[in-house]
Design a protein around this motif. Structure first.
Motif, mmCIF file in Angstrom:
data_model
loop_
_atom_site.group_PDB
_atom_site.id
_atom_site.type_symbol
_atom_site.label_atom_id
_atom_site.label_comp_id
_atom_site.label_asym_id
_atom_site.label_seq_id
_atom_site.Cartn_x
_atom_site.Cartn_y
_atom_site.Cartn_z
ATOM 1 N N GLN A 1 2.582 -6.857 -11.286
ATOM 2 C CA GLN A 1 3.538 -6.900 -12.382
ATOM 3 C C GLN A 1 3.240 -8.073 -13.294
ATOM 4 N N ARG A 2 3.370 -7.830 -14.578
ATOM 5 C CA ARG A 2 3.286 -8.900 -15.564
ATOM 6 C C ARG A 2 4.466 -8.743 -16.516
ATOM 7 N N ASP A 3 5.362 -9.727 -16.523
ATOM 8 C CA ASP A 3 6.570 -9.724 -17.354
ATOM 9 C C ASP A 3 6.530 -10.986 -18.197
ATOM 10 N N GLU A 4 6.240 -10.849 -19.499
ATOM 11 C CA GLU A 4 5.965 -12.000 -20.344
ATOM 12 C C GLU A 4 6.696 -11.916 -21.675
ATOM 13 N N LEU A 5 6.958 -13.083 -22.280
ATOM 14 C CA LEU A 5 7.407 -13.138 -23.659
ATOM 15 C C LEU A 5 6.310 -12.623 -24.591
ATOM 16 N N LEU A 6 6.707 -12.152 -25.777
ATOM 17 C CA LEU A 6 5.728 -11.610 -26.720
ATOM 18 C C LEU A 6 4.639 -12.619 -27.046
ATOM 19 N N ALA B 1 12.807 -12.749 -32.214
ATOM 20 C CA ALA B 1 11.814 -11.964 -31.466
ATOM 21 C C ALA B 1 10.967 -12.808 -30.541
ATOM 22 N N THR B 2 10.948 -14.141 -30.717
ATOM 23 C CA THR B 2 10.161 -14.965 -29.798
ATOM 24 C C THR B 2 10.762 -14.961 -28.403
ATOM 25 N N LYS B 3 11.973 -14.457 -28.256
ATOM 26 C CA LYS B 3 12.622 -14.376 -26.943
ATOM 27 C C LYS B 3 12.509 -12.990 -26.317
ATOM 28 N N TRP B 4 11.852 -12.071 -27.006
ATOM 29 C CA TRP B 4 11.679 -10.723 -26.456
ATOM 30 C C TRP B 4 10.549 -10.730 -25.419
ATOM 31 N N SER B 5 10.652 -9.825 -24.454
ATOM 32 C CA SER B 5 9.657 -9.730 -23.377
ATOM 33 C C SER B 5 9.182 -8.297 -23.205
ATOM 34 N N ILE B 6 7.965 -8.178 -22.701
ATOM 35 C CA ILE B 6 7.407 -6.879 -22.302
ATOM 36 C C ILE B 6 6.936 -6.996 -20.863
ATOM 37 N N ALA B 7 7.247 -5.984 -20.066
ATOM 38 C CA ALA B 7 6.836 -5.963 -18.654
ATOM 39 C C ALA B 7 5.992 -4.725 -18.366
ATOM 40 N N GLN B 8 4.889 -4.929 -17.687
ATOM 41 C CA GLN B 8 4.081 -3.834 -17.145
ATOM 42 C C GLN B 8 4.115 -3.955 -15.625
ATOM 43 N N SER B 9 4.496 -2.873 -14.959
ATOM 44 C CA SER B 9 4.614 -2.883 -13.494
ATOM 45 C C SER B 9 3.821 -1.725 -12.916
ATOM 46 N N PHE B 10 2.845 -2.031 -12.073
ATOM 47 C CA PHE B 10 1.992 -1.002 -11.468
ATOM 48 C C PHE B 10 2.462 -0.686 -10.047
ATOM 49 N N ARG B 11 2.243 0.537 -9.625
ATOM 50 C CA ARG B 11 2.535 0.985 -8.260
ATOM 51 C C ARG B 11 1.559 2.115 -7.935
ATOM 52 N N ASP B 12 1.419 2.436 -6.674
ATOM 53 C CA ASP B 12 0.498 3.505 -6.284
ATOM 54 C C ASP B 12 1.134 4.411 -5.252
ATOM 55 N N ASP B 13 0.633 5.614 -5.155
ATOM 56 C CA ASP B 13 1.129 6.603 -4.206
ATOM 57 C C ASP B 13 -0.056 7.409 -3.682
ATOM 58 N N THR C 1 0.831 -1.179 0.000
ATOM 59 C CA THR C 1 0.000 0.000 0.000
ATOM 60 C C THR C 1 0.873 1.239 0.000
ATOM 61 N N ALA C 2 0.683 2.067 -1.049
ATOM 62 C CA ALA C 2 1.399 3.323 -1.168
ATOM 63 C C ALA C 2 2.899 3.142 -0.990
ATOM 64 N N ALA C 3 3.451 2.134 -1.651
ATOM 65 C CA ALA C 3 4.878 1.871 -1.510
ATOM 66 C C ALA C 3 5.517 1.702 -2.871
ATOM 67 N N PRO C 4 5.664 2.803 -3.648
ATOM 68 C CA PRO C 4 6.150 2.695 -5.007
ATOM 69 C C PRO C 4 7.570 2.170 -5.101
ATOM 70 N N THR C 5 8.363 2.245 -4.020
ATOM 71 C CA THR C 5 9.740 1.777 -4.085
ATOM 72 C C THR C 5 9.818 0.269 -4.218
ATOM 73 N N GLN C 6 8.730 -0.458 -3.900
ATOM 74 C CA GLN C 6 8.749 -1.909 -4.007
ATOM 75 C C GLN C 6 8.343 -2.390 -5.392
ATOM 76 N N ALA C 7 7.872 -1.472 -6.244
ATOM 77 C CA ALA C 7 7.462 -1.863 -7.579
ATOM 78 C C ALA C 7 8.677 -1.967 -8.495
ATOM 79 N N HIS C 8 8.506 -2.724 -9.575
ATOM 80 C CA HIS C 8 9.582 -2.898 -10.544
ATOM 81 C C HIS C 8 9.872 -1.587 -11.251
ATOM 82 N N THR C 9 11.111 -1.158 -11.296
ATOM 83 C CA THR C 9 11.522 0.016 -12.047
ATOM 84 C C THR C 9 12.582 -0.416 -13.050
ATOM 85 N N PRO C 10 12.247 -0.494 -14.351
ATOM 86 C CA PRO C 10 13.206 -0.953 -15.339
ATOM 87 C C PRO C 10 14.435 -0.070 -15.390
#
Length: 430
Positions: free
Chosen positions: A210-215, A179-191, A32-41
């Protein structure tokens, strides 16, 4: 500005996502309200993925033929395949919000996206990335995709849902890049903005942020859902505590290939929300809104129920020289400058008393005529007649028109959960 069907649309989207093949999501501990724990690329370097707009055109000539990822994957069938092909939803099942969002392309691709109303928002952000080799000297791949985020807030519930996803993936590579080995990550955080909130503000994040997946996995299961909520203590508004929680939900984006540094975009998306338990002043006692929405009171000069009110407001905004009190250089707020709701009944009555006194000074005793003193800005705004700058107008109009105008104002407040001090605008149409 209502949202009668967004619950149904979200369920429809969630049902389509649930029909997709099961995948394992990389989870992190929600805080809760802890953006430092979220993934930051990590920051991008000259090697790895970079924005195509920063690459010389000469490097793009050999990488300007996008291939849908599904076709690319079939041509690389010897590679390990991730996920399974699923039925894509036909066009007639796409939500109204998505269709409207695509028509608002300029706003939709910004960090805040297009905010349709206090209860619906969306982002459709296109990406075009070039992959450079480990030396940063040669373009060896290109990745195109659209990042979607649909937001649904609720009048009647202290929660907000986000449907996030990656769609329309296209690729092109130069051997031996795969490209089958490429990944996309979405990481959410709140403040949480404590200074704009009531005491002890809290936000409950979803279990998976967080969702970090291959294409291939994104291609087969393009969307996922996150719910943020705020706990309440029951009705406390009579004690002055509306349990307001001003929060921002952020999403960071990362794109990676096994051999080079990842592409990183911190704050690729953000969404301002407010949870409250304000009670009857807001209509439904509790709810959540997108704070970036523009709230408007719209009236028409052709509407027989409020045409006198509408004409008065129109003259105050467009021709203030026609209005009273009269003075050189007079301007009246509401069109470009917002008005702000005033809830205090004592101060509202003070506005009405001063406005009535001005009406009598101009038109004399009008009792028994069926006319009433209409004031703009409204008595229920902080810009009312007692503000002290005389940037207001009064006019005698029929009592029935004046009464209906007051109902329209109240409906606008409650439909949009406009609380004390919230801004809104006024628009008069023909």
């Amino acid at each position: 500005m209502q949202h009668p069907n967004h619950r149904i649309r979200l369920v429809r989207w969630a049902r389509r996502a649930a029909a997709a093949c099961a995948v394992t999501l990389l989870t992190t501990t929600a805080a809760t309200a802890a953006p430092t724990q979220a993934h930051t690329p990590r920051p991008a370097t000259a090697a790895g993925f970079v924005n195509a707009a920063s690459v010389p055109k000469s490097e793009l000539r050999k990488l300007n033929h996008p291939v849908p990822f599904a076709a690319y994957r079939r041509s690389h069938s010897k590679q390990t395949r991730q996920g399974h092909t699923v039925r894509r939803a036909p066009a007639d099942e796409q939500s109204d919000l998505r269709q409207q969002c695509e028509k608002q392309a300029a706003a939709a691709k910004t960090q805040a996206g297009w905010i349709k109303s206090r209860f619906e928002s969306c982002q459709k952000k296109p990406y075009d990335l070039i992959l450079r080799d480990k030396n940063g000297t040669e373009a060896i791949g290109r990745l195109w995709f659209d990042m979607w985020t649909l937001g649904f807030a609720y009048d009647g519930s202290r929660r907000v849902d986000y449907l996030a996803g990656v769609e329309n993936i296209r690729v092109q590579t130069a051997p031996p890049e795969d490209a089958t080995k490429w990944s996309i990550a979405q990481s959410f955080r709140d403040d949480v903005n404590a200074s704009a909130s009531d005491p002890n503000p809290q936000v409950t994040a979803p279990g998976t942020v967080q969702r970090d997946e291959l294409l291939g996995v994104w291609n087969d299961k393009p969307t996922w859902t996150l719910t943020y909520a705020s706990p309440d203590l029951g009705a406390q508004f009579n004690n002055g505590n509306q349990q307001k929680v001003a929060a921002t939900v952020f999403m960071d984006l990362g794109v990676s290939s096994p051999s080079v540094s990842p592409y990183s975009e911190v704050d690729a998306y953000h969404s301002g929300v407010r949870f409250d338990y304000a009670g009857p002043v807001a209509g439904k006692h509790r709810g959540t809104v997108f704070t970036g929405a523009r709230v408007e009171l719209v009236m028409s000069r052709k509407d027989p129920e409020v045409n006198e009110s509408a004409l008065h407001i129109y003259d105050a905004l467009k021709h203030p020289e026609r209005t009273f009190p009269s003075f050189a250089g007079k301007t009246v707020p509401g069109e470009k400058e917002p008005l702000h709701r005033l809830v205090d009944p004592t101060k509202q009555n003070e506005n009405r008393d001063k406005s009535t006194k001005e009406c009598r000074a101009v038109w004399g005793d009008y009792s028994g005529t069926g006319l009433e003193c209409d004031e703009y800005p409204f008595a229920s705004t902080k810009e009312g007649s007692t503000k002290g700058d005389n940037r207001y107008s009064v006019r005698l109009i029929s009592g029935t028109d004046n009464g209906e105008g007051g109902k329209r104002i109240l409906a606008m407040y409650t439909t949009n959960r406009v609380l004390d001090g919230d801004p809104f605008y006024v628009k008069i149409t023909d």
